[in-house]
Every structure is written in C-alpha cells, then in structure tokens.
Scaffold this motif. Sequence first.
Motif, PDB file in Angstrom:
ATOM      1  N   ARG A 172       0.859  -1.182   0.000  1.00 53.26           N
ATOM      2  CA  ARG A 172       0.000   0.000   0.000  1.00 53.26           C
ATOM      3  C   ARG A 172       0.893   1.229   0.000  1.00 53.26           C
ATOM      4  N   PHE A 173       0.323   2.344  -0.407  1.00 54.86           N
ATOM      5  CA  PHE A 173       1.089   3.589  -0.508  1.00 54.86           C
ATOM      6  C   PHE A 173       0.393   4.654   0.323  1.00 54.86           C
ATOM      7  N   HIS A 174       0.918   4.878   1.538  1.00 51.14           N
ATOM      8  CA  HIS A 174       0.394   5.917   2.421  1.00 51.14           C
ATOM      9  C   HIS A 174       1.229   7.179   2.237  1.00 51.14           C
ATOM     10  N   THR A 175       0.554   8.281   1.979  1.00 55.31           N
ATOM     11  CA  THR A 175       1.247   9.561   1.860  1.00 55.31           C
ATOM     12  C   THR A 175       0.869  10.448   3.043  1.00 55.31           C
ATOM     13  N   GLY A 176       1.649  11.502   3.233  1.00 55.41           N
ATOM     14  CA  GLY A 176       1.336  12.441   4.299  1.00 55.41           C
ATOM     15  C   GLY A 176       2.534  12.708   5.187  1.00 55.41           C
ATOM     16  N   PHE A 177       2.606  13.919   5.717  1.00 56.38           N
ATOM     17  CA  PHE A 177       3.641  14.227   6.696  1.00 56.38           C
ATOM     18  C   PHE A 177       3.387  13.398   7.948  1.00 56.38           C
ATOM     19  N   PHE A 178       4.445  12.978   8.597  1.00 53.47           N
ATOM     20  CA  PHE A 178       4.325  12.026   9.703  1.00 53.47           C
ATOM     21  C   PHE A 178       3.280  12.436  10.727  1.00 53.47           C
ATOM     22  N   GLU A 179       3.282  13.710  11.128  1.00 59.71           N
ATOM     23  CA  GLU A 179       2.346  14.150  12.162  1.00 59.71           C
ATOM     24  C   GLU A 179       0.887  14.127  11.707  1.00 59.71           C
ATOM     25  N   THR A 180       0.661  14.111  10.399  1.00 58.20           N
ATOM     26  CA  THR A 180      -0.713  14.106   9.898  1.00 58.20           C
ATOM     27  C   THR A 180      -1.240  12.693   9.671  1.00 58.20           C
ATOM     28  N   LEU A 181      -0.427  11.677   9.951  1.00 58.19           N
ATOM     29  CA  LEU A 181      -0.854  10.287   9.818  1.00 58.19           C
ATOM     30  C   LEU A 181      -1.289   9.761  11.181  1.00 58.19           C
ATOM     31  N   SER A 182      -2.422   9.126  11.227  1.00 58.52           N
ATOM     32  CA  SER A 182      -2.902   8.553  12.483  1.00 58.52           C
ATOM     33  C   SER A 182      -2.072   7.326  12.838  1.00 58.52           C
ATOM     34  N   PRO A 183      -2.037   6.944  14.117  1.00 57.77           N
ATOM     35  CA  PRO A 183      -1.340   5.701  14.488  1.00 57.77           C
ATOM     36  C   PRO A 183      -1.875   4.505  13.718  1.00 57.77           C
ATOM     37  N   GLU A 184      -3.168   4.504  13.414  1.00 61.21           N
ATOM     38  CA  GLU A 184      -3.754   3.399  12.667  1.00 61.21           C
ATOM     39  C   GLU A 184      -3.207   3.340  11.242  1.00 61.21           C
ATOM     40  N   GLN A 185      -3.021   4.499  10.628  1.00 58.64           N
ATOM     41  CA  GLN A 185      -2.448   4.535   9.285  1.00 58.64           C
ATOM     42  C   GLN A 185      -0.996   4.081   9.287  1.00 58.64           C
ATOM     43  N   PHE A 188       6.658  13.747   2.914  1.00 52.36           N
ATOM     44  CA  PHE A 188       5.301  13.375   2.539  1.00 52.36           C
ATOM     45  C   PHE A 188       5.133  11.881   2.283  1.00 52.36           C
ATOM     46  N   VAL A 189       6.207  11.102   2.366  1.00 49.75           N
ATOM     47  CA  VAL A 189       6.111   9.650   2.174  1.00 49.75           C
ATOM     48  C   VAL A 189       6.921   8.927   3.257  1.00 49.75           C
ATOM     49  N   SER A 190       6.998   9.535   4.431  1.00 48.26           N
ATOM     50  CA  SER A 190       7.901   9.014   5.458  1.00 48.26           C
ATOM     51  C   SER A 190       7.577   7.584   5.859  1.00 48.26           C
ATOM     52  N   MET A 191       6.298   7.244   6.014  1.00 53.33           N
ATOM     53  CA  MET A 191       5.969   5.900   6.475  1.00 53.33           C
ATOM     54  C   MET A 191       6.095   4.868   5.363  1.00 53.33           C
ATOM     55  N   PHE A 192       5.765   5.241   4.131  1.00 54.44           N
ATOM     56  CA  PHE A 192       6.016   4.334   3.009  1.00 54.44           C
ATOM     57  C   PHE A 192       7.511   4.065   2.913  1.00 54.44           C
ATOM     58  N   SER A 193       8.303   5.120   2.996  1.00 52.09           N
ATOM     59  CA  SER A 193       9.750   4.973   2.942  1.00 52.09           C
ATOM     60  C   SER A 193      10.256   4.101   4.090  1.00 52.09           C
ATOM     61  N   ALA A 194       9.716   4.306   5.298  1.00 49.46           N
ATOM     62  CA  ALA A 194      10.129   3.497   6.449  1.00 49.46           C
ATOM     63  C   ALA A 194       9.840   2.024   6.217  1.00 49.46           C
ATOM     64  N   SER A 195       8.691   1.715   5.619  1.00 47.60           N
ATOM     65  CA  SER A 195       8.346   0.310   5.376  1.00 47.60           C
ATOM     66  C   SER A 195       9.318  -0.329   4.395  1.00 47.60           C
ATOM     67  N   LYS A 196       9.768   0.436   3.409  1.00 46.09           N
ATOM     68  CA  LYS A 196      10.704  -0.094   2.419  1.00 46.09           C
ATOM     69  C   LYS A 196      12.128  -0.170   2.979  1.00 46.09           C
ATOM     70  N   PHE A 197      12.516   0.806   3.809  1.00 47.55           N
ATOM     71  CA  PHE A 197      13.818   0.710   4.490  1.00 47.55           C
ATOM     72  C   PHE A 197      13.866  -0.555   5.340  1.00 47.55           C
ATOM     73  N   ALA A 198      12.756  -0.869   6.014  1.00 42.80           N
ATOM     74  CA  ALA A 198      12.706  -2.078   6.840  1.00 42.80           C
ATOM     75  C   ALA A 198      12.891  -3.327   5.982  1.00 42.80           C
TER      76      ALA A 198
END
Length: 278
Positions: free
Chosen positions: A87-100, A145-155
């Motif tokens: 999946r591709f979640h976008t958004g600045f980290f603070e604007t993403l909910s813990p669920e996202q 704007f793609v911090s969590m997507f990037s984090a998932s791929k770094f992992a």
Amino acid sequence: MAEPKVWFITGAGRGIGSDVVTAALMAGHFVVATACDAAAVTDEVGEHDRLLALAMDVTDQAAVDGAVRLAVDRFGRIDVLVNNAGRFHTGFFETLSPEQVRAQMEVNFFGTLNVTRAILPVMRAQRRGHVVTVSALLGIIGAPFVSMFSASKFALEGWMESIASELEPFGIATTIVEPGAFRTKPLKDRGRTVFPDFAIEDYAEATERHTASVKAFNGHEPGHRQKLASAFVTVVDMEPPPKRWVAGQDAVDGIIAKGSSARRRRYRVCQAIDWPRA
C-alpha cells in the motif's frame, strides 16, 4: 529454453504485479497469482492453464498458509517468490494517524514477512528457490510526505540484506528490486493511495501542494511498466541472480547521487574529528 519455474506473486491484481504475471506466463512459467480478490487477477491477465489465481490477504497468516498449500498441491513446488503486495500511504508524519502508520507497516513489511515465512519451508525442502522482494527508490532515499512508506521499504531492505546469507546454505537466492517511478493507470493502480487522516494547520499548505503533486504525477511516471515486468523474467533467470536490482534511470541516478553525497559528508566529518592517536 530453461525448465519452466513456478512463480508465486503477491499483489497481482493490478499494477506491476499483474504485468509480472503476464510476463512470466509469456516466458512459459507457471504462476500462482494472489490478490485480495482473485477475480482482479483474471480480469487483468485472463484465464490460463498455467495460472492459479487465489484470493489472499498478506496480513492474514492463515490465508497465506492456505494459499501456499493450494499452490504446492497444484504445481508441486514453488521456485520463485515475488513479494510485490503493498500500500502507498502519503502524508507528513504528524498528519498520519497511528492506525495509518500501523496499516502501512502491516501490509508492506509484516505482510511480506508472512508470505516469505510460509514459503521458505517449501524452498528449503527443495534446496532451491529465489525470494524477490520489491522495495523502491524510497527504500534507499527518504523524502517528505512519504515518510511511512519509505520506512516500510527501508525495513524490507534491512531484512532482505540480513536473510540473504541465512538462506544461501539451502540454495535459496535473494534479490531486492529497487524501482523508480513506473507508469500507472491513475484510477486503478493508484486508487488505493492513502492520503493524510487529519489536518494540522502548520502542514496545511504543504499537504495540499504535495497531494496535488502526487495526483498529477499518476499516469505520467517515466518508467515503462511492461518493460520492467519483462526484465523481471530476465533477472530471475540469471545465474546467479543479483542481490540488488535498481530498475529505472531515475532510481539509478538517485542512488548514485546519494552515494556520492554520503561519501562527501563522511569525508567532512572525518576531517572535523580530532581522532585519538594510538
């Protein structure tokens, strides 16, 4: 022609996944293609006597185990695993909910682990196999704007690097695929892009600007998807296959630039430190 292989491909109902299914079938291989809805696979690639389309949610370990059993029952083995679902979640980290945040990691990272965990015993018993995991340029280079997507791929990158030597004694190869931006069908392939869950005033203007940019880029990416899918078959057939495959000129240029920048920064830091002498 080499002996046909049995491919197990996740995220095969759309995008690059469905193109890889088509390319593998055209090359004469057998394919187990999984998606949340099996009909999405056949809608994209059609019916084929060497194709087994299965409904499978990568976050559901029981469903994954069941799909692997059906694959082995049908074809007798699994030679190539292509971890493509995501999946591709976008958004600045603070604007993403813990669920996202958790949902992003659950699909891209833990989902990939679930499928690989289920298939590795099959490959170990065979004493051969190839685990191919689709990362991204954003798995090497972080971006706003793609911090969590990037984090998932770094992992995924760290995990794949680490298991490579664990699996080699059993004849199992690994390849990390790091594609740049490849063309999409805007309404279909990017339809599951997730945008920020809530607004924060400090980020409002930038969020609006980045959201518009992501939407405008859909369908205009520089990479040719069918060429990428065809190259998957070439890479998998290599002996030995590469540990890493950087796909797309934008990815090549970006990774080279990051490497050059890192070397320059490392040099400056080393020059600035007064190292103790022996």
